[in-house]
Design a protein around this motif. Sequence first.
Motif, PDB file in Angstrom:
ATOM      1  N   LEU A  52     -16.522   7.253  -5.793  1.00  0.00           N
ATOM      2  CA  LEU A  52     -16.977   7.805  -7.072  1.00  0.00           C
ATOM      3  C   LEU A  52     -16.237   9.099  -7.407  1.00  0.00           C
ATOM      4  N   PHE A  53     -16.191  10.019  -6.462  1.00  0.00           N
ATOM      5  CA  PHE A  53     -15.594  11.322  -6.733  1.00  0.00           C
ATOM      6  C   PHE A  53     -14.074  11.271  -6.710  1.00  0.00           C
ATOM      7  N   GLU A  54     -13.517  10.220  -6.131  1.00  0.00           N
ATOM      8  CA  GLU A  54     -12.062  10.127  -6.067  1.00  0.00           C
ATOM      9  C   GLU A  54     -11.456   9.475  -7.305  1.00  0.00           C
ATOM     10  N   ILE A  55     -12.152   8.483  -7.886  1.00  0.00           N
ATOM     11  CA  ILE A  55     -11.517   7.696  -8.941  1.00  0.00           C
ATOM     12  C   ILE A  55     -12.179   7.840 -10.311  1.00  0.00           C
ATOM     13  N   ALA A  56     -13.452   8.275 -10.371  1.00  0.00           N
ATOM     14  CA  ALA A  56     -14.187   8.243 -11.644  1.00  0.00           C
ATOM     15  C   ALA A  56     -14.015   9.530 -12.449  1.00  0.00           C
ATOM     16  N   ASP A  57     -13.931   9.372 -13.772  1.00  0.00           N
ATOM     17  CA  ASP A  57     -13.944  10.506 -14.697  1.00  0.00           C
ATOM     18  C   ASP A  57     -15.370  10.848 -15.099  1.00  0.00           C
ATOM     19  N   GLU A  58     -16.158   9.807 -15.366  1.00  0.00           N
ATOM     20  CA  GLU A  58     -17.557   9.987 -15.758  1.00  0.00           C
ATOM     21  C   GLU A  58     -18.449   9.118 -14.882  1.00  0.00           C
ATOM     22  N   VAL A  59     -19.702   9.502 -14.772  1.00  0.00           N
ATOM     23  CA  VAL A  59     -20.676   8.772 -13.957  1.00  0.00           C
ATOM     24  C   VAL A  59     -21.948   8.586 -14.774  1.00  0.00           C
ATOM     25  N   SER A  60     -22.421   7.350 -14.841  1.00  0.00           N
ATOM     26  CA  SER A  60     -23.737   7.072 -15.434  1.00  0.00           C
ATOM     27  C   SER A  60     -24.653   6.555 -14.341  1.00  0.00           C
ATOM     28  N   VAL A  90      -7.639  -0.285  -0.373  1.00  0.00           N
ATOM     29  CA  VAL A  90      -8.315   0.547  -1.373  1.00  0.00           C
ATOM     30  C   VAL A  90      -7.305   1.496  -2.022  1.00  0.00           C
ATOM     31  N   GLU A  91      -6.393   2.057  -1.234  1.00  0.00           N
ATOM     32  CA  GLU A  91      -5.340   2.918  -1.791  1.00  0.00           C
ATOM     33  C   GLU A  91      -4.534   2.163  -2.842  1.00  0.00           C
ATOM     34  N   HIS A  92      -4.213   0.924  -2.523  1.00  0.00           N
ATOM     35  CA  HIS A  92      -3.438   0.109  -3.462  1.00  0.00           C
ATOM     36  C   HIS A  92      -4.228  -0.167  -4.741  1.00  0.00           C
ATOM     37  N   ALA A 101       0.847  -1.194   0.000  1.00  0.00           N
ATOM     38  CA  ALA A 101       0.000   0.000   0.000  1.00  0.00           C
ATOM     39  C   ALA A 101       0.870   1.226   0.000  1.00  0.00           C
ATOM     40  N   ALA A 102       0.317   2.321  -0.480  1.00  0.00           N
ATOM     41  CA  ALA A 102       1.064   3.572  -0.519  1.00  0.00           C
ATOM     42  C   ALA A 102       0.122   4.708  -0.204  1.00  0.00           C
ATOM     43  N   THR A 103       0.613   5.910  -0.283  1.00  0.00           N
ATOM     44  CA  THR A 103      -0.256   7.055  -0.050  1.00  0.00           C
ATOM     45  C   THR A 103      -1.321   7.115  -1.135  1.00  0.00           C
ATOM     46  N   ARG A 104      -2.418   7.808  -0.836  1.00  0.00           N
ATOM     47  CA  ARG A 104      -3.550   7.879  -1.759  1.00  0.00           C
ATOM     48  C   ARG A 104      -3.086   8.410  -3.108  1.00  0.00           C
ATOM     49  N   PRO A 105      -3.360   7.675  -4.202  1.00  0.00           N
ATOM     50  CA  PRO A 105      -2.909   8.123  -5.516  1.00  0.00           C
ATOM     51  C   PRO A 105      -3.648   9.357  -5.988  1.00  0.00           C
ATOM     52  N   THR A 106      -2.961  10.129  -6.790  1.00  0.00           N
ATOM     53  CA  THR A 106      -3.590  11.310  -7.378  1.00  0.00           C
ATOM     54  C   THR A 106      -4.397  10.894  -8.598  1.00  0.00           C
ATOM     55  N   LYS A 107      -5.623  11.367  -8.680  1.00  0.00           N
ATOM     56  CA  LYS A 107      -6.478  11.029  -9.818  1.00  0.00           C
ATOM     57  C   LYS A 107      -5.911  11.639 -11.087  1.00  0.00           C
ATOM     58  N   ILE A 108      -5.856  10.839 -12.138  1.00  0.00           N
ATOM     59  CA  ILE A 108      -5.322  11.287 -13.420  1.00  0.00           C
ATOM     60  C   ILE A 108      -6.419  11.950 -14.231  1.00  0.00           C
ATOM     61  N   THR A 109      -6.129  13.095 -14.799  1.00  0.00           N
ATOM     62  CA  THR A 109      -7.103  13.790 -15.647  1.00  0.00           C
ATOM     63  C   THR A 109      -7.085  13.187 -17.041  1.00  0.00           C
ATOM     64  N   THR A 110      -8.259  12.900 -17.592  1.00  0.00           N
ATOM     65  CA  THR A 110      -8.347  12.269 -18.907  1.00  0.00           C
ATOM     66  C   THR A 110      -9.198  13.105 -19.845  1.00  0.00           C
TER      67      THR A 110
END
Length: 514
Positions: A224-232, A197-199, A8-17
């Motif tokens: 949802l708000f931490e990892i998702a780019d889009e939501v359906s 979850v961080e991993h 495990a590591a520190t919380r990853p930064t969400k990548i912008t797509t």
Amino acid sequence: MTEPSIAAATRPTKITTDREGPALLSVRGIRKEFAGVVALNDVSFELRAGTVHALMGENGAGKSTLMKVISGIYRPDGGTILLNGREVELTTPLAALDLGIAMIHQELNLMAPMTVAENIWIRREPRNRLGLIDHAELNRRTAALFAELDIRIDPDRLVGDLSVANRQMVEIAKAVSYNSQVLIMDEPTSTLTEREVEHLFRIINTLRAKGTGIIYITHKMNELFEIADEVSVFRDGEHIATRASSDLTRDDVIRMMVGRDISQMFPKVPAEIGDVVLSVRNLTLRGVFDDISFDLRAGEILGVAGLVGAGRSNIAETIFGVTPATSGSMLVDGRHVVIDTPRTAMQQGMAFLTEDRKDTGCFLNLTIQENMQIAALQSGFHRNGFVEQRRLGQECQTLREALRVKTPSMEQKIVNLSGGNQQKALIGRWLLTKPRILILDEPTRGIDVGAKAEIHRMISSLAAEGLAVIMISSELPEILGMSDRVMTIRQGKLTGILDRAEADQIKIMELVAQ
């Protein structure tokens, strides 16, 4: 031997797509019916390469059905599926895998007697010159895959010896091993700790950077708000809307999911706290938990908080007689009792909703009616040695309506229900026994926000009627919102009991964290 840990590591930064890229996967006008019940009605959906697309909706909204269509488990009754702009027919899961579509199911599908490496490469095992499986190469490939994903599990370990969390990571690694273009994750964090979850999120970011399109089903808003780019959002088998996650709020998502505002997720009804119903003194199960003592009163909801593996479920199982205690004592209404089997516990007015719906809750091949009535057959529904089937059936139907179990018929097999409706049916099972002490282990795990609010309301109402409730939950908002008192467990030890007025997230974490 201590099980290998997951890195495990520190919380990853969400990548912008880039949301404007071409669709990797297009679903157009999909329709699916089961016995005349419409599960998907003219559903369309698009996934772009290198993005995480979250699917949200109440249980029974059609999310999992759509994913089973995309992964080849179900054949649609209408509509088309395009992959990279080309129409495809996904007739079987193997056909979907061959086209680069893999799915990680909420209920894990690994084979316990086989090793980790054998599970990952099944049907694709490397062979030696004699045509036999080359186990050394099998383990080497697995070790290389794990190094890429930063998973620290012995490839030669039997899957049956792993924790649920590590099995989840093996399932993820197996899906990744197919080099899939589309990866579907159905509630992947339901059994993971915060560090795990961080991993997982680091793995997702790695795959996203490689161009993999990920469909992510979850009921957890923070994910949802931490990892998702889009939501359906889906509701009643229909696609309601697709938005960028950055354009949504939590309330927006809930409103679209349920078609109404949920102003109170934890509808706690004031209840009169009565006399002590259950007294537990110095309860110990050697090697698991030690010296647990507390009182439970009529009308009280006693929340039990602790990290995964702290021993919360083991304590509940021992109280209910599933695993008899090594030492200690219990009193019901001030009378000393020896509870060494679940039958004895039920005779003392106890009921126990277990943590795992699939393995220890539902009889998947039986009907909803049979699942609900099975615990009550010895609880007053018989006359002259015969079960009063008509009266029992009427009680089941009454509870089905009260709990809002969505099903066209009580004769439907329970395996065909959504997770939330299965959970409500199981709660109905225990309410039929007319318990005085109700033990709930993760009662809303894997359940959407609408069903959660209904179950919270029901638990609160039962307490107001005088039931004594023990509620184990890994969700601190649920513990804080529903409990009259909070009991904290750390590594098998009771570390504190907090009144509702003094309990907060910081105090609880201080008591449960190492």
